[in-house]
Structure formats: C-alpha cells, structure tokens
Design an enzyme around this catalytic site. Sequence first.
Site, short mmCIF file in Angstrom:
data_model
loop_
_atom_site.label_atom_id
_atom_site.label_comp_id
_atom_site.label_asym_id
_atom_site.label_seq_id
_atom_site.Cartn_x
_atom_site.Cartn_y
_atom_site.Cartn_z
N ASP A 118 -38.07 -4.55 -39.34
CA ASP A 118 -38.15 -3.70 -40.43
C ASP A 118 -38.53 -4.91 -41.35
O ASP A 118 -37.92 -5.16 -42.18
CB ASP A 118 -37.55 -2.58 -40.74
CG ASP A 118 -38.16 -1.25 -41.21
OD1 ASP A 118 -39.29 -1.63 -41.77
OD2 ASP A 118 -37.28 -0.83 -41.26
N HIS A 119 -39.56 -4.55 -42.41
CA HIS A 119 -39.64 -5.11 -43.65
C HIS A 119 -39.64 -6.41 -43.88
O HIS A 119 -38.99 -6.71 -44.60
CB HIS A 119 -39.46 -4.37 -44.71
CG HIS A 119 -40.06 -2.83 -44.54
ND1 HIS A 119 -41.04 -3.14 -45.93
CD2 HIS A 119 -39.51 -1.90 -44.06
CE1 HIS A 119 -41.82 -1.26 -45.27
NE2 HIS A 119 -40.53 -0.27 -45.11
N GLU A 128 -47.85 -4.83 -37.24
CA GLU A 128 -47.81 -3.66 -37.88
C GLU A 128 -47.49 -4.85 -39.80
O GLU A 128 -46.79 -5.34 -39.51
CB GLU A 128 -46.73 -3.32 -38.30
CG GLU A 128 -46.58 -1.46 -39.39
CD GLU A 128 -46.21 -0.37 -38.98
OE1 GLU A 128 -44.98 -0.22 -40.22
OE2 GLU A 128 -45.64 0.10 -38.13
N LYS A 165 -36.77 8.34 -49.78
CA LYS A 165 -35.43 9.08 -48.43
C LYS A 165 -35.42 10.35 -48.18
O LYS A 165 -34.13 10.51 -49.23
CB LYS A 165 -34.75 7.81 -48.78
CG LYS A 165 -35.18 6.68 -49.54
CD LYS A 165 -35.69 5.86 -47.67
CE LYS A 165 -35.88 4.38 -48.08
NZ LYS A 165 -36.79 3.74 -47.06
N HIS A 208 -44.57 4.91 -43.16
CA HIS A 208 -43.09 4.71 -43.76
C HIS A 208 -43.01 5.67 -44.55
O HIS A 208 -43.08 6.83 -45.16
CB HIS A 208 -43.35 3.90 -44.85
CG HIS A 208 -44.31 2.08 -43.50
ND1 HIS A 208 -43.28 1.13 -44.78
CD2 HIS A 208 -44.04 2.05 -42.34
CE1 HIS A 208 -43.99 0.21 -43.60
NE2 HIS A 208 -44.90 1.23 -42.19
#
Length: 420
Positions: free
Chosen positions: A82-83, A179, A221, A261
């Site tokens: 992720d990221h 992605e 979040k 996201h």
Amino acid sequence: MAEALKLPKYSIGTGDRFAHQAKAQLAAVMKAAEQGVDIAIVWNKSNREHMIIGTEPTQTREAADAAVKELGFKGQYFLDADHITLKTVDRFLAPCDFYTIDVAEEIGKPAAEADVEAFVAAHPELVGEVRIPRIAEPFKTDVAFVKGVANKFLAAVKDAGKIYRHILEAKGEGKFVAEVSMDETDLPQTPVELLIILAAIADEKIPIQTIAPKFTGRFNKGVDYVGDVPQFTKEFEEDLAAIDFAIKRYGLPDNLKLSVHSGSDKFSIYKAIHTAITKFDAGVHLKTAGTTWLEELIGLAEAGGEGLAIAKEVYAEAFAHAEELCKPYATVIDIDYAKLPSVEEVNGWTSEQYTSALRHDQSNPAYNSSFRQLLHVGFKVAAKMGDKYLKALEANEDVVAKNVTTNIYDRHIVPVFLGK
C-alpha cells in the site's frame, strides 16, 4: 504459461494492522459470494503501518494465506503493498502481488519541457473539441491547457513508470496488479484531465488495473464522506466514462477501474457508487473498507472485563499523545478536540457507552466522530502494548470477529456491491 494476474470486476481492500482478523474479513467476502456476488479481497498494509507496529509484509501474507486455507476460500485474493515508493517497495517484492504506486511527491513538480512537448505532439486528439462517449457535452481544450495538465502530472507518471519497471524486473510480467494513486492533489481532476493522465500512463507502458483519482469532498479516515454528494456522483460517473474511453483509445487493460481511497465508512456515497457501476456495467475497488482496527477495539470493549480495560487504556494513551498521533494524518482527519471526552469520563464508561461512542452508527446520539478518529490513528498505542493487546484479541476472538465481519459485510459490501 500461467495466466496473467487480473483483478476481478469487484474488489475490496481491507487493512489488518495486527494480522489477527484475516478470517473474519474473509468471512464477509464469502457471505457476499453466497448472495451471488464475487468480490476479490485485497489485504493492504502500508510501509508506515509496518514501521509503527514493527511488522513485516511477510506476516500479512502468512495471515492471509492461512485464512484462505482454513476457510476453504476459492475466490481471488491479493496482498497490496500500500502506497509504496521506490524507496519503500523492496520489502514488499516477495510477499505482495498488488502494488499501489504512490507518486504524491511528484504531482505538481514541473515536468521536463521536452517531455511535455513530446506528449502534446503525440496526442493531437486531446487538443480542441474532445468528445468522451456517455458525457453529453464535449470538452474544449487548447495546446496551453494540455501542456498545463501534462506539466502537473507527467513527472508523477514518469516516477510511476520507474517504480512499475522496478517491480516488473523483480516479479515478472503478469505476476502482479498495478494501481496508480493520483488523489494527493489540490483539486479533483476533470474527465479530460483524467484522460490526459491515462494517455500518459499508457505512453509509459504501465498496464494499470486501477486508478485512484481525486474526488470532491473530504475522505477522512474511518468516518463518513463530507461533501456535495450530487457533485461526487457527477465526478464518479464522468470518471467511469473517461476510463471506458481510455481503455478503447489507448489500449489500457480492459478491466481498468476506479479505486476509491479512504473508502471506508463513506456511507453517504455508497448508493451513488452502486448506481453508477450498475449503470456503466463497471467495476470498482473500495479501498481500506471497514476499519478493522476499530472493530477490534469495539469487540474488546463489548467483551467487558480485561477487554474493556484495554480499550479504555488505549483511549487514555491516545488522548495523552493526541498531537503526536494525529500529525502524520493531519490531512485526513478532522477532530474537534472540544468534543473528546476526558479520560476520567471514559474510565467510568460501561461497555455499551464505549461501543456507542465508537461504533459508526450515526443514528445513535452517543456516536462521537472525534472520539472515533482519535482512536483510528491511535493504533500505535496498541502496538506498544505488544503481547498484552494481541492476547486480548485472541482471548476475545469470537466477539471481535463478529464485529469485524458484520462491519465489512453489512455496512460496506451490502450497500456498494449488493445495492441494498
């Protein structure tokens, strides 16, 4: 030759910070399959989270594989680095097969003039009247506009290309899903801007299967979407149209789809997403769906006794270190510190009072989004507890797992993928 890895039409990204809820998360996806909807589960955990907790991506892989084996899951599943950036990707190369390429630091950095000129020369179709099927009005552009967009995003796309080729060299073609994240920018991209970005990605020969653009509104979040839902709906549908056109025009993978996201708990837009993907017969990747770490806390509090005591201890420490915990997440949280209950007050709470404040049920007057957001970023506190926290999870596995599964299935899968 083995078939290339292909992300299915529907996929859901689930974080599992302490690698204890893979079975409970998978159970939600298996419930959807029983309703005739196949969803790939994508376990994701960022480098920052691994660093804070002191874990390795191989542990996330082991937890995922074990859950799949134990539950006899026959669908597709992935592990997302992720990221990642060029600096952080290497530790994810062996265990992962999905890579969210993060180029946030490069967005807005001026591209090389020669690269911009070459891009504009290669894409005359983007200058003038640009017609995207399924969008009523054509977009009118000129050379200056296309140059401006290319100048903003081309360096980022070039950086994505470097990261993609680094992964490709290690993993081999067709062995992973790529992605590209383009959501770390000031304003939402218009459909024609997204088209320009996708043309650049195709030129860079990155066979992306998902893209995360910027949408209007706040995607904080673990709490609901804050913004103009009709405007989001318009942007989402226009992005679907732009992607469909780009697949045909630039030869991008035919399963390319939008990634939302910080998609967790964005209840206000779930109906719009479902309606749009149904209308366009399109896929979607709902990323970080279901705030599993918070469901662990809810489960512990619900269990009472030592579990509730640990949940209260986590809040006390999070409250004491709020500034430090919130700083890395400043752009994706909105906490009203005046609405945070005191540690003394929380220490006097029953299980029901704690879970009512934390569980994301907006119909409950006791729900407290500031309390929820602080605890969301407070996982570092539980990480410091080490075995004490993990043993509490294991001791209360049934009640924790029930909360994790119910949250992902009822609050996320049902409205987005089943449309109920």
